[in-house]
Scaffold this active site. Sequence first.
Site, mmCIF file in Angstrom:
data_model
loop_
_atom_site.group_PDB
_atom_site.id
_atom_site.type_symbol
_atom_site.label_atom_id
_atom_site.label_comp_id
_atom_site.label_asym_id
_atom_site.label_seq_id
_atom_site.Cartn_x
_atom_site.Cartn_y
_atom_site.Cartn_z
ATOM 1 C CB SER A 70 -0.708 -0.282 0.831
ATOM 2 O OG SER A 70 -0.166 0.337 2.591
ATOM 3 C CE LYS A 71 4.470 2.057 4.830
ATOM 4 N NZ LYS A 71 3.401 1.501 4.877
#
Length: 387
Positions: free
Chosen positions: A202-203
């Site tokens: 998700s970064k």
Amino acid sequence: MHVHTPEAPGRPLSMVDLKAEVASIRPELDAALAGILDATAFVRGPIVAGFEAALAAYVADLDARAPEAHVIGCANGTDALQIALMALGVGPGDEVVCPSFTFVATAEAAALLGAVPVFADIDPATFNLAPEAVEAAITDRTKAVVPVHLFGQMADMAALRSVCEPRGIPIVEDAAQAIGATRGGEAAGLAGDLGTLSFYPSKNLGAYGDGGAVYTTSAPLAERARRIANHGAARKYFHTEVGINSRLDAMQAAILRVKLRHLPAWTTARRLAAAVYDDHFAHLPEVTRPPRASGARHVFHQYTLRVADRDAVADGLRERGIPTMVYYPVPLHEMPPYAAGARGPLPETERACREVLSLPMHPHLSQDDLARVARAVRDLVTQPVPA
């Protein structure tokens, strides 16, 4: 009397849209993964080294000082923090000053080494460590300070250095949420002694599995970090210190190399999405928009509002098909494993935990998506309380 009628639901929204991301670069990903299978080089090797060099060039180019950056890939962001602290010699009995308003890994990495995470309060405007609070938390046992560049905006590194450098205290930047962020001409992760990244999917730059990195402008620290991540060995079967086994595998490195080429465009898209949100909320006194520190380039890992009746707003958005997240609902100093690090009240940390609400934020949000989210927030916070 005003009666609110929710608008018809639009397309499904998500906090992060990995399906859209994969679809946008699928041919490049397929080619990169095919190359891995053809090479049968799965651990370390030239593909990992190539990604490390590309990432080093990317972060160095962001920094006005144009330093030489060294990047060491590792298994995840938590390992990156632990490796960085080990490279500085942090161990049992030491203290590491860090925020309580952060993901647990920031404190966990210090605790795993037998050190005590000591918590300092945050600047209410930016959610990042307040330099004056750090100064108050330092003792003769402080071995490192770990600011977190939360939500994609750098902490005030110049002020933190002015506190730490005269005392000989090194700084490890937790830049897991801030790749590409800058402040005062300095790049996140290069403004302290060591920086760390997470490549959790998700970064802003995420792998399709776990991954992390340590980076620094110091060649000796880089050499030690690389050795620590490789069982304490500079070459195979010759171990000069106790290390850990923490490797970035070649498949993740190949994926990250592809995605790194798109990161500047995706960062621009995040910043444009944030600007649209800002415009929608500009005249809405019931919410506080994410601030921008002077001279800072925010990369918006999250777009995080402050709102007084946070839980009610989150519930209302969920009913309208709009996801939200609370980063973070409970401060670390109120959790049993870390209670020893609370040396006094942390009022701004505790207030942030009650008020913050993160909205969908990723490069694939449309103007309609952003407007729909903003209208729903506006309607919820401006509804009169029923008599």
